[in-house]
Design an enzyme around this catalytic site. Structure first.
Site, PDB file in Angstrom:
ATOM      1  N   HIS A   1       0.842  -1.186   0.000  1.00 35.37           N
ATOM      2  CA  HIS A   1       0.000   0.000   0.000  1.00 35.37           C
ATOM      3  C   HIS A   1       0.887   1.249   0.000  1.00 35.37           C
ATOM      4  O   HIS A   1       2.075   1.181   0.291  1.00 35.37           O
ATOM      5  CB  HIS A   1      -0.859   0.066   1.264  1.00 35.37           C
ATOM      6  CG  HIS A   1      -1.685  -1.141   1.533  1.00 35.37           C
ATOM      7  ND1 HIS A   1      -3.019  -1.218   1.249  1.00 35.37           N
ATOM      8  CD2 HIS A   1      -1.367  -2.332   2.114  1.00 35.37           C
ATOM      9  CE1 HIS A   1      -3.497  -2.385   1.623  1.00 35.37           C
ATOM     10  NE2 HIS A   1      -2.512  -3.082   2.152  1.00 35.37           N
TER      11      HIS A   1
ATOM     12  N   HIS B   1      -2.324  -3.009  -3.582  1.00 34.67           N
ATOM     13  CA  HIS B   1      -3.701  -2.775  -3.156  1.00 34.67           C
ATOM     14  C   HIS B   1      -4.587  -2.498  -4.368  1.00 34.67           C
ATOM     15  O   HIS B   1      -5.737  -2.953  -4.439  1.00 34.67           O
ATOM     16  CB  HIS B   1      -3.731  -1.594  -2.180  1.00 34.67           C
ATOM     17  CG  HIS B   1      -4.972  -1.529  -1.362  1.00 34.67           C
ATOM     18  ND1 HIS B   1      -5.287  -0.446  -0.569  1.00 34.67           N
ATOM     19  CD2 HIS B   1      -6.008  -2.392  -1.204  1.00 34.67           C
ATOM     20  CE1 HIS B   1      -6.440  -0.667   0.048  1.00 34.67           C
ATOM     21  NE2 HIS B   1      -6.899  -1.841  -0.333  1.00 34.67           N
TER      22      HIS B   1
ATOM     23  N   GLU C   1       2.506  -1.006   4.500  1.00 34.57           N
ATOM     24  CA  GLU C   1       2.267   0.383   4.114  1.00 34.57           C
ATOM     25  C   GLU C   1       3.592   1.078   3.777  1.00 34.57           C
ATOM     26  O   GLU C   1       4.585   0.900   4.478  1.00 34.57           O
ATOM     27  CB  GLU C   1       1.603   1.143   5.255  1.00 34.57           C
ATOM     28  CG  GLU C   1       0.140   0.838   5.427  1.00 34.57           C
ATOM     29  CD  GLU C   1      -0.717   1.516   4.380  1.00 34.57           C
ATOM     30  OE1 GLU C   1      -0.196   2.362   3.630  1.00 34.57           O
ATOM     31  OE2 GLU C   1      -1.925   1.189   4.324  1.00 34.57           O
TER      32      GLU C   1
ATOM     33  N   THR D   1       0.538   5.229   1.847  1.00 35.31           N
ATOM     34  CA  THR D   1      -0.281   5.908   2.844  1.00 35.31           C
ATOM     35  C   THR D   1      -1.066   7.088   2.297  1.00 35.31           C
ATOM     36  O   THR D   1      -2.149   7.395   2.776  1.00 35.31           O
ATOM     37  CB  THR D   1       0.599   6.413   3.996  1.00 35.31           C
ATOM     38  OG1 THR D   1       1.557   7.341   3.465  1.00 35.31           O
ATOM     39  CG2 THR D   1       1.317   5.263   4.686  1.00 35.31           C
TER      40      THR D   1
ATOM     41  N   ASP E   1      -3.287   2.296  -5.360  1.00 29.69           N
ATOM     42  CA  ASP E   1      -1.958   2.259  -4.744  1.00 29.69           C
ATOM     43  C   ASP E   1      -1.373   0.840  -4.775  1.00 29.69           C
ATOM     44  O   ASP E   1      -2.125  -0.135  -4.775  1.00 29.69           O
ATOM     45  CB  ASP E   1      -2.026   2.784  -3.303  1.00 29.69           C
ATOM     46  CG  ASP E   1      -2.923   1.957  -2.388  1.00 29.69           C
ATOM     47  OD1 ASP E   1      -4.114   1.780  -2.722  1.00 29.69           O
ATOM     48  OD2 ASP E   1      -2.438   1.500  -1.340  1.00 29.69           O
TER      49      ASP E   1
END
Length: 270
Positions: free
Chosen positions: A62, A167, A129, A64, A177
């Site tokens: 991912h 993601h 992340e 953020t 993302d």
């Protein structure tokens, strides 16, 4: 604005010095609270209550899309207004590694998503992340830390190295993302993710690119969104129409998957 963060599982003290050295590194940074980390790399253990039990079969990356790693940590550790979210790991732009949820636990990072027929991606994946606002390049330090982390996780949890996905791949109608700037090719050169080979075989007559996309794992219920996700990952753009060279890429990816040993995946849904 995406909100996420990820974590580690409880260490098995019988595993010896490999686990102990990771805990020492985290302690030096003020971590090791509740569930000491397992990775032999400097990180801060920032436990999040936003998780439950699960088993990992793949890794989801991912970004953020926030202003800093600290801002992301706040979101991932609290009951934010748009709903509680978390992830197992967060990697700062400077390469700093944080752990929020134990690897044995089910972090809430994937949301409504599907890959290869698997619908409960929170139960089937480790979420990582990356501190990135969505428009800037990913830093060298960040990718270096990510590669070390991928090496550690895939080795310990026996996760197939090609099952490192984005993601946006698993939720093409909702997420974009990591961005088209993410260096998937560099990850593939290090052995992670699926990437077309430099020399591809001729595409046979009758080849179905949509069938190849489904075999790779894409959810085709929204074909335009799926194609956009494929292009973001493999072509560095978000075009919703077929492009020259797509068939060659998809045929090669399909062939790579066909050449791999059969593996057991989590239960699928109708």
């Amino acid at each position: 604005m995406p909100n996420r963060v990820h974590g580690l599982r409880e260490p098995d003290r019988a595993l010896g010095i490999v686990r102990i050295c990771a805990c020492i590194a985290a302690l030096a940074l003020g971590g090791c609270a509740t569930a000491p980390p397992q990775v032999c790399s400097p990180l801060e253990w920032r436990p999040s209550p936003n998780h439950d039990q699960r088993s990992a079969q793949m890794i989801v990356l991912h970004q953020t899309e926030m202003e800093s790693a600290e801002a992301a940590l706040v979101t991932l550790q609290t009951r934010n207004p748009t709903g509680r979210v978390s992830a197992h790991y967060l990697i700062g732009d400077d390469g700093r590694l944080y752990q929020l949820v134990a690897e044995s636990e089910r972090a809430w990072h994937a949301g409504a998503s599907r890959w290869g027929g698997v619908a409960d991606l929170n139960s089937a994946s480790i979420g990582i992340e990356l501190d990135n606002d969505g428009v800037e390049p990913f830093s060298q330090a960040q990718i270096d830390t990510l590669l070390r982390l991928l090496d550690d996780i895939t080795g310990r949890l026996d996760i197939p190295r090609h099952l490192v996905i984005g993601h946006g791949d698993i939720a093409p109608t909702r997420k974009r993302d990591p961005s088209a700037l993410f260096p998937w090719k560099r990850l593939a050169e290090a052995g992670y993710g699926l990437w077309p080979r430099a020399v591809t075989a001729p595409v046979p007559s009758g080849f179905d690119p949509w069938a190849a996309m489904r075999l790779i794992g894409y959810d085709l219920r929204d074909p335009a969104a799926a194609l956009r996700a494929f292009h973001r990952h493999y072509r560095g753009n978000e075009d919703e129409q077929w492009l020259p060279g797509d068939a060659e890429i998809l045929y090669d990816l399909q062939q790579q998957l066909m050449e791999m040993p059969v593996m057991e995946m989590p239960a699928t849904v109708p």
